[in-house]
Design an enzyme around this catalytic site. Structure first.
Site, PDB file in Angstrom:
ATOM      1  N   GLU A 181       0.834  -1.229   0.000  1.00 20.32           N
ATOM      2  CA  GLU A 181       0.000   0.000   0.000  1.00 20.32           C
ATOM      3  C   GLU A 181       0.859   1.266   0.000  1.00 20.32           C
ATOM      4  O   GLU A 181       0.484   2.275   0.598  1.00 20.32           O
ATOM      5  CB  GLU A 181      -0.965  -0.022   1.203  1.00 20.32           C
ATOM      6  CG  GLU A 181      -1.921  -1.190   1.147  1.00 20.32           C
ATOM      7  CD  GLU A 181      -2.830  -1.323   2.369  1.00 20.32           C
ATOM      8  OE1 GLU A 181      -2.944  -0.375   3.153  1.00 20.32           O
ATOM      9  OE2 GLU A 181      -3.435  -2.413   2.523  1.00 20.32           O
ATOM     10  N   GLU A 290      -5.568  -7.974  -0.569  1.00 21.41           N
ATOM     11  CA  GLU A 290      -6.386  -7.645   0.607  1.00 21.41           C
ATOM     12  C   GLU A 290      -7.670  -7.032   0.104  1.00 21.41           C
ATOM     13  O   GLU A 290      -7.638  -6.151  -0.758  1.00 21.41           O
ATOM     14  CB  GLU A 290      -5.718  -6.576   1.495  1.00 21.41           C
ATOM     15  CG  GLU A 290      -4.613  -7.053   2.384  1.00 21.41           C
ATOM     16  CD  GLU A 290      -4.094  -5.920   3.300  1.00 21.41           C
ATOM     17  OE1 GLU A 290      -4.883  -5.074   3.770  1.00 21.41           O
ATOM     18  OE2 GLU A 290      -2.886  -5.891   3.530  1.00 21.41           O
TER      19      GLU A 290
END
Ligand code: BMA
Length: 358
Positions: A181, A290
Protein backbone atom coordinates in the site's frame (compact mmCIF):
# COMPACT_ATOMS: atom_id res chain seq x y z
CA UNK A 1 17.79 -41.07 -31.24
CA UNK A 2 19.32 -42.57 -28.13
CA UNK A 3 21.53 -39.52 -27.70
CA UNK A 4 18.58 -37.20 -28.08
CA UNK A 5 16.67 -39.07 -25.42
CA UNK A 6 19.69 -38.95 -23.13
CA UNK A 7 20.02 -35.22 -23.75
CA UNK A 8 16.35 -34.69 -23.03
CA UNK A 9 16.60 -36.66 -19.78
CA UNK A 10 19.70 -34.67 -18.80
CA UNK A 11 17.92 -31.40 -19.53
CA UNK A 12 14.90 -32.48 -17.50
CA UNK A 13 17.08 -33.55 -14.59
CA UNK A 14 19.01 -30.29 -14.65
CA UNK A 15 15.75 -28.39 -14.77
CA UNK A 16 14.27 -30.49 -11.97
CA UNK A 17 17.22 -29.71 -9.76
CA UNK A 18 16.82 -26.00 -10.36
CA UNK A 19 13.17 -25.77 -9.35
CA UNK A 20 12.82 -23.88 -6.07
CA UNK A 21 9.88 -23.97 -3.63
CA UNK A 22 9.04 -20.45 -4.85
CA UNK A 23 8.97 -21.63 -8.49
CA UNK A 24 6.44 -24.31 -7.56
CA UNK A 25 4.19 -21.81 -5.84
CA UNK A 26 4.47 -19.35 -8.73
CA UNK A 27 3.46 -22.09 -11.15
CA UNK A 28 0.51 -23.03 -8.94
CA UNK A 29 -0.71 -19.43 -8.79
CA UNK A 30 -0.39 -18.98 -12.54
CA UNK A 31 -2.05 -22.35 -13.15
CA UNK A 32 -5.00 -21.52 -10.91
CA UNK A 33 -5.68 -18.31 -12.79
CA UNK A 34 -5.25 -20.04 -16.16
CA UNK A 35 -7.98 -22.50 -15.17
CA UNK A 36 -10.31 -19.62 -14.35
CA UNK A 37 -10.26 -20.39 -10.60
CA UNK A 38 -9.69 -18.06 -7.63
CA UNK A 39 -8.24 -19.31 -4.34
CA UNK A 40 -10.09 -17.82 -1.37
CA UNK A 41 -7.99 -16.46 1.50
CA UNK A 42 -8.56 -15.11 5.01
CA UNK A 43 -6.11 -13.25 7.26
CA UNK A 44 -5.17 -15.01 10.53
CA UNK A 45 -7.82 -17.68 9.82
CA UNK A 46 -6.33 -20.46 11.96
CA UNK A 47 -5.22 -18.28 14.87
CA UNK A 48 -8.55 -16.79 15.90
CA UNK A 49 -11.94 -15.71 14.65
CA UNK A 50 -14.86 -13.59 15.75
CA UNK A 51 -14.95 -14.17 19.53
CA UNK A 52 -12.59 -17.22 19.76
CA UNK A 53 -8.86 -17.70 19.89
CA UNK A 54 -6.58 -20.71 19.41
CA UNK A 55 -4.41 -21.68 22.35
CA UNK A 56 -0.95 -23.09 22.45
CA UNK A 57 -1.06 -26.81 21.78
CA UNK A 58 -4.31 -26.63 19.75
CA UNK A 59 -4.45 -28.60 16.51
CA UNK A 60 -5.15 -25.34 14.68
CA UNK A 61 -8.02 -26.94 12.82
CA UNK A 62 -10.63 -24.29 13.50
CA UNK A 63 -11.36 -21.25 11.32
CA UNK A 64 -14.45 -19.05 11.03
CA UNK A 65 -14.63 -20.08 7.38
CA UNK A 66 -14.64 -23.75 8.34
CA UNK A 67 -17.27 -23.10 11.04
CA UNK A 68 -19.47 -21.65 8.31
CA UNK A 69 -18.89 -23.97 5.36
CA UNK A 70 -16.93 -26.98 6.61
CA UNK A 71 -13.71 -26.12 4.79
CA UNK A 72 -10.70 -23.94 5.52
CA UNK A 73 -9.73 -21.04 3.26
CA UNK A 74 -7.18 -22.01 0.61
CA UNK A 75 -4.94 -19.07 1.44
CA UNK A 76 -3.86 -18.23 4.98
CA UNK A 77 -2.66 -14.67 5.53
CA UNK A 78 -0.32 -13.91 8.44
CA UNK A 79 1.53 -10.76 9.51
CA UNK A 80 5.15 -10.48 10.59
CA UNK A 81 4.85 -7.15 12.46
CA UNK A 82 6.96 -7.49 15.61
CA UNK A 83 9.41 -10.07 14.28
CA UNK A 84 11.92 -7.26 13.62
CA UNK A 85 12.30 -6.61 17.34
CA UNK A 86 12.08 -10.32 18.09
CA UNK A 87 8.84 -10.02 19.99
CA UNK A 88 7.24 -13.31 21.03
CA UNK A 89 3.92 -12.12 19.54
CA UNK A 90 3.04 -10.16 16.43
CA UNK A 91 1.31 -6.78 16.51
CA UNK A 92 -2.11 -8.42 16.81
CA UNK A 93 -1.10 -10.74 19.66
CA UNK A 94 -0.37 -13.91 17.66
CA UNK A 95 2.56 -15.87 19.09
CA UNK A 96 5.17 -16.34 16.36
CA UNK A 97 5.66 -19.99 17.24
CA UNK A 98 1.94 -20.59 16.72
CA UNK A 99 2.04 -18.68 13.44
CA UNK A 100 4.88 -20.88 12.29
CA UNK A 101 2.94 -23.99 13.18
CA UNK A 102 -0.16 -22.66 11.42
CA UNK A 103 1.86 -21.87 8.28
CA UNK A 104 3.38 -25.35 8.12
CA UNK A 105 0.08 -27.13 8.87
CA UNK A 106 -1.73 -25.05 6.30
CA UNK A 107 0.91 -25.89 3.71
CA UNK A 108 0.71 -29.58 4.59
CA UNK A 109 -3.08 -29.48 4.21
CA UNK A 110 -2.54 -28.22 0.66
CA UNK A 111 -3.00 -24.51 1.31
CA UNK A 112 -0.97 -21.42 0.45
CA UNK A 113 0.48 -19.03 3.03
CA UNK A 114 1.06 -15.31 2.55
CA UNK A 115 2.96 -12.97 4.87
CA UNK A 116 2.47 -9.23 5.10
CA UNK A 117 4.70 -7.17 7.37
CA UNK A 118 3.78 -4.16 9.48
CA UNK A 119 7.18 -3.48 11.09
CA UNK A 120 7.76 -0.73 13.60
CA UNK A 121 9.15 2.64 12.55
CA UNK A 122 12.94 2.21 12.73
CA UNK A 123 13.64 5.92 13.13
CA UNK A 124 11.00 7.09 15.61
CA UNK A 125 10.28 3.87 17.47
CA UNK A 126 6.59 4.22 16.59
CA UNK A 127 4.56 1.75 14.57
CA UNK A 128 4.11 1.27 10.79
CA UNK A 129 1.47 4.01 10.80
CA UNK A 130 3.83 6.59 12.34
CA UNK A 131 4.28 9.01 9.45
CA UNK A 132 5.66 11.85 11.57
CA UNK A 133 8.98 11.81 9.69
CA UNK A 134 9.70 11.67 5.97
CA UNK A 135 13.28 10.60 6.67
CA UNK A 136 12.59 7.01 7.69
CA UNK A 137 13.24 5.23 4.39
CA UNK A 138 16.34 7.38 3.81
CA UNK A 139 17.58 6.44 7.28
CA UNK A 140 17.54 2.70 6.61
CA UNK A 141 19.19 2.76 3.20
CA UNK A 142 22.92 2.32 2.89
CA UNK A 143 24.70 5.26 4.52
CA UNK A 144 21.64 6.13 6.63
CA UNK A 145 21.82 6.39 10.43
CA UNK A 146 19.52 3.38 10.96
CA UNK A 147 20.94 1.18 8.23
CA UNK A 148 22.78 -1.22 10.47
CA UNK A 149 19.89 -1.58 12.89
CA UNK A 150 17.50 -2.14 10.02
CA UNK A 151 19.67 -4.87 8.53
CA UNK A 152 19.25 -6.58 11.90
CA UNK A 153 15.47 -6.28 11.43
CA UNK A 154 15.72 -7.88 8.00
CA UNK A 155 17.88 -10.57 9.51
CA UNK A 156 15.27 -11.41 12.18
CA UNK A 157 12.58 -11.51 9.50
CA UNK A 158 14.73 -13.77 7.30
CA UNK A 159 15.40 -16.07 10.28
CA UNK A 160 11.67 -16.58 10.71
CA UNK A 161 10.88 -17.07 7.01
CA UNK A 162 13.84 -19.42 6.73
CA UNK A 163 12.55 -21.50 9.63
CA UNK A 164 9.32 -22.50 7.90
CA UNK A 165 10.02 -26.14 7.13
CA UNK A 166 7.91 -29.22 6.51
CA UNK A 167 8.34 -32.56 8.28
CA UNK A 168 11.15 -33.50 5.87
CA UNK A 169 13.03 -30.32 6.65
CA UNK A 170 12.26 -28.65 3.33
CA UNK A 171 11.45 -24.95 3.25
CA UNK A 172 7.79 -24.32 2.52
CA UNK A 173 7.01 -21.74 -0.16
CA UNK A 174 5.23 -18.58 0.98
CA UNK A 175 4.11 -15.33 -0.60
CA UNK A 176 6.08 -12.44 0.95
CA UNK A 177 4.37 -9.07 0.60
CA UNK A 178 6.51 -6.33 2.13
CA UNK A 179 6.15 -2.55 1.73
CA UNK A 180 2.51 -2.79 0.71
CA UNK A 181 0.00 0.00 0.00
CA UNK A 182 2.92 2.31 -0.71
CA UNK A 183 0.84 4.33 -3.17
CA UNK A 184 -0.94 5.80 -0.13
CA UNK A 185 0.77 7.72 2.67
CA UNK A 186 -0.32 5.97 5.86
CA UNK A 187 2.79 3.82 6.38
CA UNK A 188 6.33 5.19 6.87
CA UNK A 189 7.26 3.76 3.44
CA UNK A 190 4.28 5.50 1.76
CA UNK A 191 4.24 7.80 -1.23
CA UNK A 192 4.64 11.15 0.52
CA UNK A 193 7.25 9.77 2.90
CA UNK A 194 9.96 8.84 0.39
CA UNK A 195 10.98 9.31 -3.24
CA UNK A 196 10.52 6.68 -5.95
CA UNK A 197 14.22 6.02 -5.87
CA UNK A 198 14.19 5.50 -2.11
CA UNK A 199 11.19 3.16 -2.23
CA UNK A 200 12.76 1.07 -4.97
CA UNK A 201 16.01 1.15 -3.00
CA UNK A 202 14.21 -0.21 0.06
CA UNK A 203 12.63 -3.01 -1.98
CA UNK A 204 15.89 -3.93 -3.69
CA UNK A 205 17.81 -3.92 -0.43
CA UNK A 206 15.19 -6.23 1.12
CA UNK A 207 15.27 -8.56 -1.88
CA UNK A 208 19.05 -8.58 -2.14
CA UNK A 209 19.44 -9.44 1.51
CA UNK A 210 16.71 -12.07 1.82
CA UNK A 211 16.79 -13.78 -1.55
CA UNK A 212 20.43 -13.41 -2.50
CA UNK A 213 22.51 -13.07 0.67
CA UNK A 214 20.37 -15.33 2.83
CA UNK A 215 19.43 -17.53 -0.12
CA UNK A 216 15.73 -17.80 0.78
CA UNK A 217 14.37 -19.52 -2.31
CA UNK A 218 10.93 -20.09 -0.80
CA UNK A 219 9.65 -16.53 -1.20
CA UNK A 220 7.23 -15.39 -3.88
CA UNK A 221 7.57 -11.60 -3.90
CA UNK A 222 4.25 -9.75 -4.07
CA UNK A 223 3.97 -6.09 -5.01
CA UNK A 224 0.69 -4.67 -3.70
CA UNK A 225 -0.22 -1.03 -4.13
CA UNK A 226 -3.42 0.30 -2.60
CA UNK A 227 -6.45 1.13 -4.73
CA UNK A 228 -6.82 4.55 -6.32
CA UNK A 229 -4.01 5.08 -8.81
CA UNK A 230 -4.36 4.42 -12.53
CA UNK A 231 -1.98 2.04 -14.34
CA UNK A 232 0.81 4.63 -14.43
CA UNK A 233 0.42 5.34 -10.71
CA UNK A 234 0.25 1.63 -9.96
CA UNK A 235 3.58 1.10 -11.72
CA UNK A 236 5.23 4.35 -10.62
CA UNK A 237 7.36 2.68 -7.95
CA UNK A 238 7.45 -0.82 -9.42
CA UNK A 239 10.83 -2.22 -8.40
CA UNK A 240 11.25 -4.41 -11.50
CA UNK A 241 10.42 -7.78 -13.02
CA UNK A 242 13.55 -9.37 -11.60
CA UNK A 243 12.51 -8.70 -7.99
CA UNK A 244 8.71 -9.09 -8.18
CA UNK A 245 6.75 -12.31 -8.82
CA UNK A 246 3.13 -11.33 -8.31
CA UNK A 247 1.10 -8.19 -8.97
CA UNK A 248 -1.28 -7.52 -6.10
CA UNK A 249 -3.87 -5.00 -5.03
CA UNK A 250 -5.28 -3.95 -1.65
CA UNK A 251 -8.78 -2.57 -2.15
CA UNK A 252 -11.51 -2.19 0.48
CA UNK A 253 -15.11 -1.08 0.51
CA UNK A 254 -15.85 1.91 2.76
CA UNK A 255 -19.05 3.72 3.64
CA UNK A 256 -22.69 2.70 3.91
CA UNK A 257 -24.27 -0.27 2.19
CA UNK A 258 -25.72 -0.52 -0.33
CA UNK A 259 -24.76 3.03 -1.38
CA UNK A 260 -21.04 2.30 -1.56
CA UNK A 261 -21.38 -1.05 -3.41
CA UNK A 262 -21.10 0.58 -6.82
CA UNK A 263 -18.08 2.72 -5.99
CA UNK A 264 -16.18 -0.28 -4.63
CA UNK A 265 -17.02 -2.54 -7.53
CA UNK A 266 -16.22 0.14 -10.13
CA UNK A 267 -12.83 0.81 -8.54
CA UNK A 268 -12.09 -2.89 -8.33
CA UNK A 269 -13.03 -3.57 -11.95
CA UNK A 270 -11.13 -0.60 -13.28
CA UNK A 271 -7.97 -1.59 -11.41
CA UNK A 272 -8.21 -5.31 -12.14
CA UNK A 273 -8.69 -4.52 -15.83
CA UNK A 274 -5.33 -2.77 -16.11
CA UNK A 275 -3.67 -5.26 -13.77
CA UNK A 276 -4.77 -8.04 -16.12
CA UNK A 277 -2.92 -6.29 -18.96
CA UNK A 278 0.12 -5.58 -16.79
CA UNK A 279 0.18 -9.20 -15.68
CA UNK A 280 0.32 -10.35 -19.30
CA UNK A 281 2.91 -7.76 -20.24
CA UNK A 282 5.20 -8.59 -17.33
CA UNK A 283 4.46 -12.31 -17.20
CA UNK A 284 3.19 -12.21 -13.59
CA UNK A 285 0.09 -13.67 -11.95
CA UNK A 286 -2.25 -11.14 -10.34
CA UNK A 287 -4.09 -11.28 -7.00
CA UNK A 288 -6.45 -9.28 -4.82
CA UNK A 289 -4.04 -9.38 -1.88
CA UNK A 290 -6.39 -7.65 0.61
CA UNK A 291 -10.04 -6.82 0.37
CA UNK A 292 -13.26 -6.71 2.33
CA UNK A 293 -15.96 -4.54 3.86
CA UNK A 294 -15.58 -4.11 7.61
CA UNK A 295 -18.46 -5.74 9.47
CA UNK A 296 -19.97 -6.95 6.13
CA UNK A 297 -23.16 -4.93 6.62
CA UNK A 298 -24.68 -6.12 3.32
CA UNK A 299 -26.31 -9.56 3.41
CA UNK A 300 -25.49 -10.53 -0.18
CA UNK A 301 -22.06 -8.93 -0.29
CA UNK A 302 -20.28 -12.06 -1.50
CA UNK A 303 -22.43 -12.91 -4.52
CA UNK A 304 -23.82 -9.49 -5.40
CA UNK A 305 -20.84 -7.22 -4.81
CA UNK A 306 -17.51 -9.07 -4.57
CA UNK A 307 -18.06 -11.88 -7.06
CA UNK A 308 -19.44 -9.78 -9.96
CA UNK A 309 -16.53 -7.35 -9.50
CA UNK A 310 -13.81 -9.99 -9.74
CA UNK A 311 -15.23 -12.73 -11.95
CA UNK A 312 -13.97 -11.39 -15.27
CA UNK A 313 -10.32 -11.12 -14.25
CA UNK A 314 -7.65 -13.83 -13.92
CA UNK A 315 -7.10 -13.50 -10.18
CA UNK A 316 -5.00 -16.27 -8.70
CA UNK A 317 -6.35 -15.52 -5.24
CA UNK A 318 -8.27 -13.02 -3.18
CA UNK A 319 -7.88 -12.54 0.56
CA UNK A 320 -10.26 -10.88 3.00
CA UNK A 321 -8.82 -9.25 6.10
CA UNK A 322 -9.02 -10.56 9.66
CA UNK A 323 -11.93 -11.33 11.98
CA UNK A 324 -10.63 -9.79 15.21
CA UNK A 325 -11.52 -11.96 18.21
CA UNK A 326 -11.80 -8.98 20.54
CA UNK A 327 -13.56 -6.34 18.45
CA UNK A 328 -17.27 -6.78 17.78
CA UNK A 329 -17.38 -5.34 14.27
CA UNK A 330 -13.78 -5.62 13.05
CA UNK A 331 -14.31 -8.57 10.74
CA UNK A 332 -14.12 -9.11 6.97
CA UNK A 333 -14.99 -12.79 6.70
CA UNK A 334 -18.25 -14.51 7.70
CA UNK A 335 -18.63 -16.31 11.03
CA UNK A 336 -21.35 -18.60 12.32
CA UNK A 337 -24.39 -16.43 12.92
CA UNK A 338 -23.20 -13.41 10.92
CA UNK A 339 -25.43 -11.58 8.46
CA UNK A 340 -23.76 -12.74 5.25
CA UNK A 341 -23.31 -16.40 6.23
CA UNK A 342 -25.89 -17.88 3.83
CA UNK A 343 -24.61 -15.77 0.97
CA UNK A 344 -21.07 -16.89 1.66
CA UNK A 345 -22.23 -20.49 1.20
CA UNK A 346 -23.56 -19.55 -2.24
CA UNK A 347 -20.28 -17.79 -3.00
CA UNK A 348 -18.08 -20.77 -2.14
CA UNK A 349 -20.42 -23.08 -4.05
CA UNK A 350 -19.46 -21.24 -7.25
CA UNK A 351 -17.16 -23.49 -9.27
CA UNK A 352 -14.53 -20.74 -9.60
CA UNK A 353 -13.99 -20.25 -5.87
CA UNK A 354 -11.48 -22.62 -4.29
CA UNK A 355 -11.15 -23.61 -0.63
CA UNK A 356 -9.24 -26.47 0.94
CA UNK A 357 -11.01 -29.80 0.71
CA UNK A 358 -11.84 -29.77 4.43
C1 BMA B 1 -5.38 -3.41 10.25
C2 BMA B 1 -6.27 -3.67 11.45
C3 BMA B 1 -5.40 -3.57 12.68
C4 BMA B 1 -4.21 -4.55 12.56
C5 BMA B 1 -3.45 -4.36 11.25
C6 BMA B 1 -2.37 -5.37 11.04
O1 BMA B 1 -6.11 -3.39 9.08
O2 BMA B 1 -6.84 -4.96 11.35
O3 BMA B 1 -6.16 -3.89 13.81
O4 BMA B 1 -3.32 -4.37 13.64
O5 BMA B 1 -4.37 -4.41 10.19
O6 BMA B 1 -2.85 -6.69 11.05
Amino acid sequence: MKIMILLAVAALTACGNGITPADELKARLAGTAAEGKILFGHQDALLYGHSWRAENGDALDRSDIRDVCGRHPAVLGLDLGGIEIQDAENLDGNPFDMMKEAAVRHHERGGIVTFSWHPRNPLTGGDSWDVSSAEVVASVLEGGEKHEMFMGWLSACADFLGSLKDAEGNLIPVIFRPWHEHTGSWFWWGRDLCTTEQYVGLWEMTYRYMALERGLDNLVWAYSPGAGPDAAGYMERYPGDDVVDLLGLDCYQYGEAPQSNGTYSAQLKETLAFMTELGKEHGKPIALTETGFEGIPYEKWWTEVLYPAVKDYPLSYLLVWRNAWNRESHFYGPWKGSLSEADFLDFVALPEILLLSE
